[in-house]
Design an enzyme around this catalytic site. Structure first.
Site, PDB file in Angstrom:
ATOM      1  N   PHE A   3       0.838  -1.193   0.000  1.00 15.12           N
ATOM      2  CA  PHE A   3       0.000   0.000   0.000  1.00 15.12           C
ATOM      3  C   PHE A   3       0.875   1.245   0.000  1.00 15.12           C
ATOM      4  O   PHE A   3       1.682   1.455   0.914  1.00 15.12           O
ATOM      5  CB  PHE A   3      -0.920   0.002   1.230  1.00 15.12           C
ATOM      6  CG  PHE A   3      -2.067  -0.950   1.110  1.00 15.12           C
ATOM      7  CD1 PHE A   3      -3.351  -0.485   0.832  1.00 15.12           C
ATOM      8  CD2 PHE A   3      -1.876  -2.319   1.250  1.00 15.12           C
ATOM      9  CE1 PHE A   3      -4.413  -1.374   0.698  1.00 15.12           C
ATOM     10  CE2 PHE A   3      -2.930  -3.211   1.120  1.00 15.12           C
ATOM     11  CZ  PHE A   3      -4.203  -2.731   0.845  1.00 15.12           C
ATOM     12  N   ALA A   4       0.725   2.059  -1.046  1.00 10.05           N
ATOM     13  CA  ALA A   4       1.470   3.316  -1.160  1.00 10.05           C
ATOM     14  C   ALA A   4       0.459   4.462  -1.091  1.00 10.05           C
ATOM     15  O   ALA A   4       0.079   5.041  -2.107  1.00 10.05           O
ATOM     16  CB  ALA A   4       2.252   3.355  -2.464  1.00 10.05           C
ATOM     17  N   ILE A   5      -0.004   4.746   0.122  1.00  8.28           N
ATOM     18  CA  ILE A   5      -1.031   5.764   0.344  1.00  8.28           C
ATOM     19  C   ILE A   5      -0.388   7.069   0.789  1.00  8.28           C
ATOM     20  O   ILE A   5       0.505   7.080   1.628  1.00  8.28           O
ATOM     21  CB  ILE A   5      -2.044   5.298   1.409  1.00  8.28           C
ATOM     22  CG1 ILE A   5      -2.599   3.913   1.057  1.00  8.28           C
ATOM     23  CG2 ILE A   5      -3.169   6.316   1.570  1.00  8.28           C
ATOM     24  CD1 ILE A   5      -3.422   3.855  -0.195  1.00  8.28           C
ATOM     25  N   TYR A  41       3.435   7.774   1.598  1.00  9.39           N
ATOM     26  CA  TYR A  41       4.134   6.491   1.550  1.00  9.39           C
ATOM     27  C   TYR A  41       4.504   6.101   0.123  1.00  9.39           C
ATOM     28  O   TYR A  41       5.282   5.154  -0.079  1.00  9.39           O
ATOM     29  CB  TYR A  41       3.275   5.403   2.191  1.00  9.39           C
ATOM     30  CG  TYR A  41       3.447   5.335   3.696  1.00  9.39           C
ATOM     31  CD1 TYR A  41       4.250   4.364   4.280  1.00  9.39           C
ATOM     32  CD2 TYR A  41       2.831   6.264   4.531  1.00  9.39           C
ATOM     33  CE1 TYR A  41       4.423   4.303   5.657  1.00  9.39           C
ATOM     34  CE2 TYR A  41       2.991   6.213   5.908  1.00  9.39           C
ATOM     35  CZ  TYR A  41       3.791   5.228   6.472  1.00  9.39           C
ATOM     36  OH  TYR A  41       3.968   5.191   7.835  1.00  9.39           O
ATOM     37  N   ASP A  92       4.449  -4.452   3.960  1.00  8.78           N
ATOM     38  CA  ASP A  92       4.480  -2.992   4.057  1.00  8.78           C
ATOM     39  C   ASP A  92       5.373  -2.427   2.958  1.00  8.78           C
ATOM     40  O   ASP A  92       6.327  -3.083   2.509  1.00  8.78           O
ATOM     41  CB  ASP A  92       5.015  -2.555   5.420  1.00  8.78           C
ATOM     42  CG  ASP A  92       4.006  -2.747   6.542  1.00  8.78           C
ATOM     43  OD1 ASP A  92       2.807  -2.876   6.236  1.00  8.78           O
ATOM     44  OD2 ASP A  92       4.428  -2.768   7.710  1.00  8.78           O
ATOM     45  N   VAL A  93       5.115  -1.175   2.588  1.00  9.95           N
ATOM     46  CA  VAL A  93       5.881  -0.544   1.511  1.00  9.95           C
ATOM     47  C   VAL A  93       7.119   0.190   2.008  1.00  9.95           C
ATOM     48  O   VAL A  93       8.074   0.382   1.252  1.00  9.95           O
ATOM     49  CB  VAL A  93       4.988   0.427   0.699  1.00  9.95           C
ATOM     50  CG1 VAL A  93       4.651   1.670   1.528  1.00  9.95           C
ATOM     51  CG2 VAL A  93       5.642   0.803  -0.617  1.00  9.95           C
ATOM     52  N   HIS A 108       7.531 -11.085  14.784  1.00  7.96           N
ATOM     53  CA  HIS A 108       7.874  -9.677  14.948  1.00  7.96           C
ATOM     54  C   HIS A 108       9.295  -9.561  15.497  1.00  7.96           C
ATOM     55  O   HIS A 108       9.648 -10.247  16.469  1.00  7.96           O
ATOM     56  CB  HIS A 108       6.879  -9.025  15.914  1.00  7.96           C
ATOM     57  CG  HIS A 108       6.924  -7.533  15.920  1.00  7.96           C
ATOM     58  ND1 HIS A 108       8.004  -6.817  16.407  1.00  7.96           N
ATOM     59  CD2 HIS A 108       6.019  -6.604  15.501  1.00  7.96           C
ATOM     60  CE1 HIS A 108       7.760  -5.532  16.300  1.00  7.96           C
ATOM     61  NE2 HIS A 108       6.566  -5.382  15.738  1.00  7.96           N
ATOM     62  N   THR A 129       2.524  -7.541  23.014  1.00 10.58           N
ATOM     63  CA  THR A 129       1.578  -6.418  23.045  1.00 10.58           C
ATOM     64  C   THR A 129       0.263  -6.791  22.372  1.00 10.58           C
ATOM     65  O   THR A 129      -0.226  -6.106  21.472  1.00 10.58           O
ATOM     66  CB  THR A 129       2.192  -5.170  22.373  1.00 10.58           C
ATOM     67  OG1 THR A 129       2.629  -5.513  21.050  1.00 10.58           O
ATOM     68  CG2 THR A 129       3.360  -4.638  23.178  1.00 10.58           C
ATOM     69  N   GLU A 136      -2.798  -5.451  13.092  1.00  8.36           N
ATOM     70  CA  GLU A 136      -1.850  -6.403  13.671  1.00  8.36           C
ATOM     71  C   GLU A 136      -2.460  -7.158  14.853  1.00  8.36           C
ATOM     72  O   GLU A 136      -2.194  -8.348  15.047  1.00  8.36           O
ATOM     73  CB  GLU A 136      -0.581  -5.675  14.117  1.00  8.36           C
ATOM     74  CG  GLU A 136       0.528  -6.594  14.589  1.00  8.36           C
ATOM     75  CD  GLU A 136       1.828  -5.839  14.808  1.00  8.36           C
ATOM     76  OE1 GLU A 136       2.650  -5.780  13.880  1.00  8.36           O
ATOM     77  OE2 GLU A 136       2.003  -5.266  15.920  1.00  8.36           O
TER      78      GLU A 136
END
Length: 349
Positions: free
Chosen positions: A116-118, A121, A206-207, A228, A240, A298
């Protein structure tokens, strides 16, 4: 007309019954003979038959030479390489890329990579694509699916044969939290309407990352998650997870296997649909009563993987952040977060 005597009637009936059973017996014998002929006419050497068939169809069986695996000498003993439910945990040194590539090439798999390149980003796209061309599924068929609200800013780069870039126009939400949560819905919808017809596996990342090392078919499986980097050595009490009992994402303190990163998951198309559909539905359920999970998508991903165990787990090599240093267990960093000012990228247009 002369009536038949009882003895003659019985004789006629007996003859009819005899003819019927003889006919039935003949039919069954005919069927048995057919089955026997079929069985004995087949090649009694299935391996030789298969090889002959492959040769006739010009399929070549290439030899692959590699060291024999040693049952009593595992390649890694410093890390956990298998989960309690028998899912392999993929670390450097435990697999042979040549064997895996040969197997997946025979199947002709098609792989989709979503990101996603929003808003701002989109600035990470050039590095992302250029490094992916060097290290991601090299030699395999790949479709890049870029979700963006700035299609005109996606860089035009040269990509390899059998690889394609597809731009999917989406809404640019005001809050970054909405962007990260809505991506589950977007992936789910596109998987149902499009991806299922174009690829066999989907990898969702992620981008704001770049590839530094090989990421190949070793990651592919029915459904996979990634450890993670900040929690792969932590106890479940340190994870978390969302602890709000009113949230669908809630995981009690006495449950949990691993803490999975929200920015790297995937698997077969059907399984990715199930995963994203669960996460989106859970978010909408919480949103209806005014709840937002602690770590957004997440948190829901971790809840899903707790009760629907991944069939393969990727080590932190596959989603590293230099903030966590260089522990000895992480021998190679394959996919690493780009240093950035989160406030500047997330909150300003």
């Amino acid at each position: 007309m002369e009536r038949l005597r009882p003895s003659r009637c019985f004789f006629v009936v007996f003859c009819c019954i005899l003819v019927f059973f003889c006919s039935l017996s003949w039919y069954n014998m005919k069927e048995s003979r057919w089955h026997l002929r079929a069985m004995f006419s087949c090649d009694q050497h299935p391996v030789e038959s298969t090889i002959s068939s492959l040769i006739e169809n010009n399929v070549r069986l290439d030899r692959i030479l590699y060291p024999k695996p040693e049952t009593l000498k595992p390649p890694r003993t410093d890390v956990l390489t298998i989960a309690p439910w028998l899912a392999p945990i993929i670390w450097n040194g435990i697999f042979n890329s040549d064997i895996l590539n040969a197997q997946f090439h025979k199947r002709g798999v098609r792989i989709g990579l979503t990101t996603f390149a929003i808003k701002k980003y989109v600035r990470f796209m050039k590095d992302f694509l250029e490094t992916a061309e060097k290290f991601f599924m090299v030699g395999h068929k790949v479709n890049y699916y870029i979700f963006t609200d700035r299609a005109h800013e996606i860089p035009n780069i040269t990509i390899g044969e059998g690889r394609h870039i597809h731009i999917i126009n989406v809404t640019g939400y005001q809050r970054w939290q909405d962007v990260t949560m809505r991506r589950m819905q977007m992936i789910r919808d596109e998987t149902y309407s499009r991806f299922i017809n174009e690829v066999d596996y989907l990898v969702c990342v992620d981008v704001d990352m770049r590839f530094y090392g090989s990421v190949g078919v070793e990651i592919l499986g029915d459904v996979f998650g990634t450890l993670h980097p900040g929690f792969f050595g932590a106890s479940r009490q340190q994870f978390t997870y969302d602890r709000n009992p009113k949230s669908v994402a809630c995981i009690p303190v006495d449950e949990g296997d691993f803490y999975y990163a929200g920015g790297y998951f995937g698997g077969k198309i059907e399984e990715v649909y199930k995963l994203t559909n669960f996460c989106h539905s859970a978010m909408m359920t919480d949103k209806a009563i005014g709840i937002e999970a602690l770590w957004h998508d997440e948190s829901y991903l971790n809840k899903y993987f707790l009760y629907y165990k991944p069939t393969k787990i990727l080590s932190p090599e596959y989603v590293w952040n230099n903030y966590y240093g260089s522990p000895a267990a992480v021998q190679i960093k394959r996919f690493v977060g780009v240093d950035k000012n989160y406030d500047e990228v997330r909150f300003r247009r």
